[in-house]
Design a protein around this motif. Structure first.
Motif, mmCIF file in Angstrom:
data_model
loop_
_atom_site.group_PDB
_atom_site.id
_atom_site.type_symbol
_atom_site.label_atom_id
_atom_site.label_comp_id
_atom_site.label_asym_id
_atom_site.label_seq_id
_atom_site.Cartn_x
_atom_site.Cartn_y
_atom_site.Cartn_z
ATOM 1 N N THR A 210 0.659 -1.326 -0.096
ATOM 2 C CA THR A 210 0.088 -0.012 -0.090
ATOM 3 C C THR A 210 0.991 1.212 -0.180
ATOM 4 N N THR A 211 0.441 2.236 -0.661
ATOM 5 C CA THR A 211 1.003 3.575 -0.605
ATOM 6 C C THR A 211 0.641 4.397 0.483
ATOM 7 N N ARG A 212 -0.389 3.938 1.199
ATOM 8 C CA ARG A 212 -0.839 4.728 2.619
ATOM 9 C C ARG A 212 0.293 4.459 3.459
ATOM 10 N N SER A 213 0.307 5.382 4.512
ATOM 11 C CA SER A 213 1.291 5.348 5.769
ATOM 12 C C SER A 213 -0.040 5.223 6.960
ATOM 13 N N ARG A 214 -1.091 5.457 6.713
ATOM 14 C CA ARG A 214 -2.153 5.066 7.747
ATOM 15 C C ARG A 214 -3.518 4.736 7.196
ATOM 16 N N PRO A 215 -4.490 4.103 8.055
ATOM 17 C CA PRO A 215 -5.569 3.776 7.497
ATOM 18 C C PRO A 215 -6.388 4.966 6.930
ATOM 19 N N PRO A 216 -7.494 4.547 5.921
ATOM 20 C CA PRO A 216 -7.980 5.793 4.939
ATOM 21 C C PRO A 216 -8.961 6.519 6.029
ATOM 22 N N ARG A 315 -12.632 6.932 -3.268
ATOM 23 C CA ARG A 315 -11.936 5.812 -2.870
ATOM 24 C C ARG A 315 -10.606 5.931 -2.446
ATOM 25 N N LEU A 316 -9.921 6.935 -3.200
ATOM 26 C CA LEU A 316 -8.336 7.206 -2.799
ATOM 27 C C LEU A 316 -8.110 8.147 -1.967
ATOM 28 N N GLU A 317 -9.288 8.835 -1.220
ATOM 29 C CA GLU A 317 -9.050 10.103 -0.312
ATOM 30 C C GLU A 317 -8.805 9.433 0.954
ATOM 31 N N HIS A 318 -8.417 10.459 1.838
ATOM 32 C CA HIS A 318 -8.352 10.121 3.398
ATOM 33 C C HIS A 318 -9.567 11.026 4.203
ATOM 34 N N PHE A 319 -9.867 10.192 4.951
ATOM 35 C CA PHE A 319 -11.082 10.827 5.725
ATOM 36 C C PHE A 319 -10.598 10.846 7.081
ATOM 37 N N HIS A 320 -10.562 12.196 7.757
ATOM 38 C CA HIS A 320 -10.356 12.252 9.062
ATOM 39 C C HIS A 320 -11.409 12.987 9.809
ATOM 40 N N VAL A 321 -12.395 12.274 10.537
ATOM 41 C CA VAL A 321 -13.474 12.710 11.126
ATOM 42 C C VAL A 321 -13.245 12.891 12.714
ATOM 43 N N PRO A 322 -13.130 13.877 13.053
ATOM 44 C CA PRO A 322 -12.741 14.184 14.469
ATOM 45 C C PRO A 322 -13.910 14.589 15.535
ATOM 46 N N LEU A 323 -14.134 14.520 16.557
ATOM 47 C CA LEU A 323 -15.048 14.842 17.417
ATOM 48 C C LEU A 323 -14.534 15.978 18.449
ATOM 49 N N LEU A 324 -15.325 17.217 18.391
ATOM 50 C CA LEU A 324 -15.189 18.296 19.200
ATOM 51 C C LEU A 324 -16.093 18.156 20.249
ATOM 52 N N LEU A 325 -15.779 17.961 21.652
ATOM 53 C CA LEU A 325 -16.812 17.547 22.679
ATOM 54 C C LEU A 325 -16.626 18.623 23.756
ATOM 55 N N SER A 326 -17.944 18.613 24.169
ATOM 56 C CA SER A 326 -18.110 19.397 25.605
ATOM 57 C C SER A 326 -19.085 18.649 26.445
ATOM 58 N N PRO A 327 -19.283 18.867 27.592
ATOM 59 C CA PRO A 327 -20.409 18.225 28.098
ATOM 60 C C PRO A 327 -21.739 18.329 27.727
ATOM 61 N N PHE A 328 -22.099 19.383 27.129
ATOM 62 C CA PHE A 328 -23.441 19.860 26.517
ATOM 63 C C PHE A 328 -23.620 19.939 24.979
ATOM 64 N N SER A 329 -22.461 19.741 24.248
ATOM 65 C CA SER A 329 -22.512 20.025 22.860
ATOM 66 C C SER A 329 -21.550 19.049 22.235
ATOM 67 N N PHE A 330 -21.447 19.004 21.013
ATOM 68 C CA PHE A 330 -20.593 18.473 20.163
ATOM 69 C C PHE A 330 -20.459 18.794 18.625
ATOM 70 N N SER A 331 -19.475 18.738 18.100
ATOM 71 C CA SER A 331 -19.429 19.128 16.665
ATOM 72 C C SER A 331 -18.201 18.145 15.822
ATOM 73 N N THR A 332 -18.436 18.259 14.549
ATOM 74 C CA THR A 332 -17.412 17.375 13.744
ATOM 75 C C THR A 332 -17.155 18.157 12.440
ATOM 76 N N TYR A 333 -16.444 17.470 11.629
ATOM 77 C CA TYR A 333 -16.022 18.095 10.448
ATOM 78 C C TYR A 333 -15.140 17.224 9.586
ATOM 79 N N ARG A 334 -15.238 17.289 8.297
ATOM 80 C CA ARG A 334 -14.507 16.420 7.211
ATOM 81 C C ARG A 334 -12.978 16.702 7.077
ATOM 82 N N GLY A 335 -12.323 16.349 7.747
ATOM 83 C CA GLY A 335 -10.758 16.571 7.715
ATOM 84 C C GLY A 335 -9.977 15.879 6.697
ATOM 85 N N SER A 336 -8.804 15.967 6.567
ATOM 86 C CA SER A 336 -7.873 15.183 5.567
ATOM 87 C C SER A 336 -6.806 14.595 6.181
#
Length: 336
Positions: A210-216, A315-336
């Protein structure tokens, strides 16, 4: 340079006498890649179920330093200790106790020791994997354990080859990491780098899987209320089964998800590998779930799940999907 081995050397790599004999007879090998190719063919196509079970029994349970079968084999015991070094270094008393209890449950269900290529994996990560694999049907788990045994065999073949070129024994996996200068997440890269240093020969193209250095698909958790990473959060990655009809609302149906992997976030809030490192990820619906209730017992969310879609053109892109968390809210975004 031709590589040849004796039965006793190969028995250290894989504790099956039948495998060791067949490997010794198949040599000499022109390269490490040829040796691995022969090992995989022998292991999956030429030995029987009894050989698999014999090899499994040569491994200690996670958290132990040596199996009964290793008591007279110092090299095998040293390699097992090195392979578990990260797990043992990160294990608290409570985790070791829980590992011991789950090891017993696993053996009672499947009839053999829980087997995992433990190099570079923390005790928490191994515990999550143990719990996850405990849910498998016996016939499925038997195949999974055989795959893990082959991963260990490949790593030990690399050490064995290095030992033939160096006077010192490569018994500690941290040495392999230092030589390879790559992450433990990429097992093939470790072996390739180790052989480049040890055998003075370029890695075969067969190792470049594989040419990737980490999971997709990757993730991390940031506790925005505290301003620091979310450490110690259990994370699961699932994929919607392609043979199931696509519902209008995925939150109403939980029976169509297949688990791909689990992990625990580290001190930087990042999870370990949640899936295999592959060039092209399968298109479809994915879900990452976080055990936020355990991390923040007084918060509003007992758990958080993020569902997202990967399309054929991605199919060949990387998907970084983080979680931004607080006790009463959360958000996310599509990273790379």
């Amino acid at each position: 340079m031709e590589l040849s081995f004796e039965d006793k050397d190969l028995f250290v790599c894989c504790g099956s006498a039948k495998f060791a004999r067949k490997m010794a007879s198949a040599g000499p090998f022109r390269s490490y890649a040829d040796a691995v190719s022969a090992a995989r063919d022998i292991w999956f196509n030429q030995v029987d179920v009894n050989a698999w079970l014999e090899a499994f029994s040569a491994h200690p349970a996670i958290g132990q330093t040596a199996s009964p079968a290793q008591s007279k084999n110092n090299t095998s015991a040293q390699w097992s200790k090195g392979e578990q070094s990260t797990a043992l270094a990160t294990a608290s008393g409570s985790i070791l106790q829980e590992l011991s209890e789950w090891n017993v449950l696993y053996r009672q269900k499947f009839g053999f020791v829980f087997l995992i290529c433990a190099s570079g994996r923390t005790s928490s990560e191994i515990l999550v994997e143990l719990k996850n694999r405990y849910q498998n049907r016996p016939i499925v788990e038997f195949q999974v354990a055989a795959e893990e045994q082959m991963k260990i065999t490949e790593l030990r073949l690399a050490k064995l080859l290095s030992g033939k070129d160096h006077a010192s024994s490569a018994s500690d996996d941290t040495n392999m990491i230092g030589v390879a200068k790559k992450s433990e997440e990429d097992r093939v890269s470790i072996i390739s780098g180790h052989l480049t240093a040890g055998l003075k020969s370029p890695p075969s193209e067969a190792l470049q899987r594989t040419t990737r250095s980490r999971p997709p698909i990757t993730t991390h958790v940031l506790d925005v209320s505290q301003g620091h990473p979310g450490r110690g959060i259990e994370v699961h990655l699932e994929k919607w089964r392609q043979d199931r009809p696509r519902p209008a609302f995925y939150g109403l149906n939980t029976s169509g998800w297949d688990t791909l992997g689990s992990s625990i976030t580290d001190k930087d809030g990042r999870s370990g590998p949640l899936m295999n490192t592959v060039d092209a990820v399968e298109p479809g619906l994915y879900r990452i779930s976080f055990n936020t209730g355990k991390y923040c017992p007084g918060g509003f969310f007992p758990s958080v799940s993020i569902v997202f879609e990967i399309r054929e053109t991605q199919r060949l892109e990387h998907f970084h999907v983080p979680l931004l968390l607080s006790p009463f809210s959360f958000s996310t975004y599509r990273g790379s």
